[in-house]
Motif scaffolding. Sequence first.
Motif, PDB file in Angstrom:
ATOM      1  N   ASN A  25     -12.693  17.647 -42.053  1.00  0.00           N
ATOM      2  CA  ASN A  25     -14.080  17.578 -42.496  1.00  0.00           C
ATOM      3  C   ASN A  25     -14.205  18.073 -43.932  1.00  0.00           C
ATOM      4  N   LYS A  28     -13.120  15.491 -46.182  1.00  0.00           N
ATOM      5  CA  LYS A  28     -13.785  14.192 -45.977  1.00  0.00           C
ATOM      6  C   LYS A  28     -12.775  13.144 -45.482  1.00  0.00           C
ATOM      7  N   PHE A  30     -12.169  12.008 -42.123  1.00  0.00           N
ATOM      8  CA  PHE A  30     -12.374  11.783 -40.699  1.00  0.00           C
ATOM      9  C   PHE A  30     -11.484  10.653 -40.167  1.00  0.00           C
ATOM     10  N   HIS A  31     -11.090   9.725 -41.038  1.00  0.00           N
ATOM     11  CA  HIS A  31     -10.278   8.586 -40.588  1.00  0.00           C
ATOM     12  C   HIS A  31      -8.900   9.013 -40.102  1.00  0.00           C
ATOM     13  N   CYS A  48     -19.679  18.648 -37.210  1.00  0.00           N
ATOM     14  CA  CYS A  48     -20.848  18.003 -37.837  1.00  0.00           C
ATOM     15  C   CYS A  48     -22.084  18.898 -37.716  1.00  0.00           C
ATOM     16  N   GLU A  53     -23.939  17.943 -41.212  1.00  0.00           N
ATOM     17  CA  GLU A  53     -23.730  16.521 -41.517  1.00  0.00           C
ATOM     18  C   GLU A  53     -24.033  15.688 -40.286  1.00  0.00           C
ATOM     19  N   ALA A  55     -25.523  12.934 -40.111  1.00  0.00           N
ATOM     20  CA  ALA A  55     -25.299  11.504 -40.324  1.00  0.00           C
ATOM     21  C   ALA A  55     -23.917  11.081 -39.838  1.00  0.00           C
ATOM     22  N   ARG A  56     -22.970  11.993 -39.845  1.00  0.00           N
ATOM     23  CA  ARG A  56     -21.635  11.673 -39.366  1.00  0.00           C
ATOM     24  C   ARG A  56     -21.549  11.725 -37.836  1.00  0.00           C
ATOM     25  N   GLU A  58     -23.868  10.593 -35.589  1.00  0.00           N
ATOM     26  CA  GLU A  58     -24.411   9.409 -34.916  1.00  0.00           C
ATOM     27  C   GLU A  58     -23.371   8.295 -34.753  1.00  0.00           C
ATOM     28  N   PRO A  59     -22.581   7.962 -35.775  1.00  0.00           N
ATOM     29  CA  PRO A  59     -21.530   6.963 -35.567  1.00  0.00           C
ATOM     30  C   PRO A  59     -20.484   7.402 -34.536  1.00  0.00           C
ATOM     31  N   LEU A  60     -20.240   8.707 -34.481  1.00  0.00           N
ATOM     32  CA  LEU A  60     -19.286   9.211 -33.497  1.00  0.00           C
ATOM     33  C   LEU A  60     -19.787   8.980 -32.077  1.00  0.00           C
TER      34      LEU A  60
END
Length: 362
Positions: A25, A28, A30-31, A48, A53, A55-56, A58-60
């Motif tokens: 994190n 940056k 995460f990939h 998160c 963060e 915003a990160r 929700e995709p998770l």
Amino acid sequence: QALADPETKSLVNAVTYSSVLKSFNHQKSFHRVWDFSVTTYNALLDVCARSGEIARAEPLLKDMAAQGVTPNIITYGTVIKAYCSANRLEQAFAVFSDMQANSKLHPDEVTYNTLLDGCARYGSFDRGLEVLNDMKRANVPPSNYTLSVIAKLANRSKKPKMAFQLVEELSQEFKIKLNMHVYNNLIHAATCDNNIVKAQETFAAMLSNKIRPDGRTYTLLLRFCVPRKAVVLSVVLLRTALGLKQEELSAHRGHNALHPALLPVLLLPQQWAMAPMRGNNTLPEEVVYDLLDFLSRNSMDFCDLPRFTQEVQKAMPALRLPKSMMTRIFDKETLYSKGYMPPWVPAASSVHLTEARRLLTV
């Protein structure tokens, strides 16, 4: 590598995942996370939440659903915490509703406390009471943490009196002995309500129940005393915070200025009630500085201010007072001209003048 080695595989747990994920994190990256499990997702969502963060997160959650990973109670609690920390209360309640719709999962105390804290951030009193009532219906008993958040909720909602009512009701119903954090929030409620009597009463109950105050306790009380010019209360509070003897009270001075419940408690030895001298919960030096400045500018017929100042400086060696304040405290002519010199200080009080000269040259 740790997972591939049979000797170290058993050592890999949620803490290990969290440490790795936190480093990703910060970078940056995460990939670089692989082989997602519910534990991995929970650790990553917690990162998160703690870093703000959202915003990160929700995709998770979407990816979690796409991978067929079933969320557990920790997942829901972490997401609710993330939304509350981001002041997105509506989304937090939406996740809470989804959680309740899942018959296999039931909110626990941590989840309810997180929602209550979110309501406190918003000052949403009525909604917070709904959460509390839902907590009761679910037979989830509150804890001291719950009570501290309830007091905070009432404070933030500009209903300080309700803090005392709710805490009293819950503590009696669930047989909870209040801890330091609950008492601190109740003292804060009393100060917000501009109720110096209630503040003293709460502090007296705290000491009577052998709950040790911390720096925040004394900070709340002393900062409350200064604008109200509560000289007697401020002096005895600072003496208690620094573990000094209550010389003035022992000499039967200032009794009428204190709450009847507080006076007998302070007349007993209270060395254990000192504010911590180290760590994060110490009494800030600026609070003591402001108090001595206040005392130096107000008529002192209660205590020997020069002597009291010396006691304070001995207890707090790092405390540095400006020359102007030291002059007001120790200069005999100033004390006499402004009526500050108490009658029990000898007229030839050269000790104070000598001490003042010594301190002014430091």
